[in-house]
Design an enzyme around this catalytic site. Sequence first.
Site, PDB file in Angstrom:
ATOM      1  N   TYR A   1     -99.208 -71.717  39.796  1.00  0.00           N
ATOM      2  CA  TYR A   1     -99.675 -71.915  38.337  1.00  0.00           C
ATOM      3  C   TYR A   1     -98.289 -71.395  37.400  1.00  0.00           C
ATOM      4  O   TYR A   1     -98.112 -71.930  36.501  1.00  0.00           O
ATOM      5  CB  TYR A   1    -100.820 -71.123  37.984  1.00  0.00           C
ATOM      6  CG  TYR A   1    -102.145 -72.032  38.373  1.00  0.00           C
ATOM      7  CD1 TYR A   1    -102.457 -73.098  37.387  1.00  0.00           C
ATOM      8  CD2 TYR A   1    -102.778 -72.083  39.603  1.00  0.00           C
ATOM      9  CE1 TYR A   1    -103.424 -73.906  37.634  1.00  0.00           C
ATOM     10  CE2 TYR A   1    -103.933 -73.027  39.790  1.00  0.00           C
ATOM     11  CZ  TYR A   1    -104.203 -73.783  38.885  1.00  0.00           C
ATOM     12  OH  TYR A   1    -105.147 -74.717  39.176  1.00  0.00           O
TER      13      TYR A   1
ATOM     14  N   GLU B   1    -111.274 -72.550  41.614  1.00  0.00           N
ATOM     15  CA  GLU B   1    -110.922 -72.977  42.692  1.00  0.00           C
ATOM     16  C   GLU B   1    -110.925 -72.107  44.064  1.00  0.00           C
ATOM     17  O   GLU B   1    -111.176 -72.555  44.965  1.00  0.00           O
ATOM     18  CB  GLU B   1    -109.167 -73.454  42.542  1.00  0.00           C
ATOM     19  CG  GLU B   1    -108.813 -74.759  41.928  1.00  0.00           C
ATOM     20  CD  GLU B   1    -107.422 -74.772  41.175  1.00  0.00           C
ATOM     21  OE1 GLU B   1    -106.675 -73.959  41.785  1.00  0.00           O
ATOM     22  OE2 GLU B   1    -107.377 -75.684  40.420  1.00  0.00           O
TER      23      GLU B   1
END
Length: 428
Positions: free
Chosen positions: A95, A137
Amino acid sequence: MLSSATLSVVRATAPALAEHAQSITKRFYQLMLSEHPELWAYFNPAHQQSGRQSMALANAIVAYATHIENLGVLLPAVELIAQKHCSLGVQPEHYPIVGKYLLRAIRDVLGEAATDDVLTAWGEAYQLLADLLIEREAAIYSEQQSQPGGWKGYRTFVVERKIPECETITSFYLKPADHQSLPEFKPGQYITVKVPPQSTGFRSSEAAATGEIPRGLLSPRNYSLSDQPGKDYFRISVKRESARQEVSPVDGLVSNHLHDGIHEGDRLEIGPPCGEFSIDPVLAARKPLVFVAGGVGMTPLLSMLKTVIAEEPQQPIRFIVLTRNSGSHSHRQELIDLATRCPQLKLHLHYSQPLENDRPGDCFHTQGPVDQNLLKELLATQAAETEYYFCGPSALMQEMISALSGLQIDPSRIHYEFFGPKVALAMA
């Protein structure tokens, strides 16, 4: 939560990002994949070359900017993205990389308008979304690994059977090489197949428009599970895709390899079931159902259909198949057998280009182009509580949405998926 100052900047600059969203996402992929070529393993090069991937990301950015003060609206999209990320093995450390290059792309495209305050605000907005995805997730990964028969990452499966379903679609029956149990999955979900790039003939010279694809990297592919849960195998039904040289010379590499290069007894690396497009057979048994399968969109719907019938054989169901002809009609006999055993299942087969030997009334019920009039006729039902599930190519899905909107069907009763990067399907 974002500060009022950050929200103010995001609101003020959202129109500019929306106007230039696709340019920003194209620049983002160019920057990130050129400086982090290892990330090619997470992206389908055909989708990169066609522009579908950048368009999907652009739509996501616009939606996020539009609803940033009411993120609850975006939860279905967050779930879709999180499931897709888990199917590919995306990790939290990815990310910051994405955030870095997204901000660089915004600066490159917007120029002087992308001030330090603007980039700081969008960096905070991005981090909020990243935190939501990372949390979801992590939960998905935990669920996959902790359930009976579950696993993390990839697991070796053996191709027990390979069955042609029509001219272009072949089913693969997959069993774990370790002979251990399989996890339950939700009907409509998919698994991930990882194929070594050298086995497909993939070459680094076949570069995407956004940069050179490194040798040795080829993204995994997602294939819907086409049978019901509870079996001792997973079944996927794969369409052979033809390379469209003018769009993407790398299109169809994996599907053609599965058709031509994988045989019974061969091994494949498989990821756990993922996906948010599913049906609860217990809840579904309380309402009439309409399924519409466009081409290979049959695969997740067939899993749903078989699961619902197993739960409630008397459930009123209409299953509509839209395909070219008998040559492209997969699982035909399987559907006919289901309808024979379950009188409440009503099949309607529509061929847009029947073959000479495709006899009306025998091979199919209606023929001709798939247009709004046909869809409205096929989709109309007297039951106000009917739920609609459909899957197929994006053009057909847009027509479906428009037809159901024209019939004034409540959007909460419309459930769909199409294959490829998710793009916006507007209610007409």
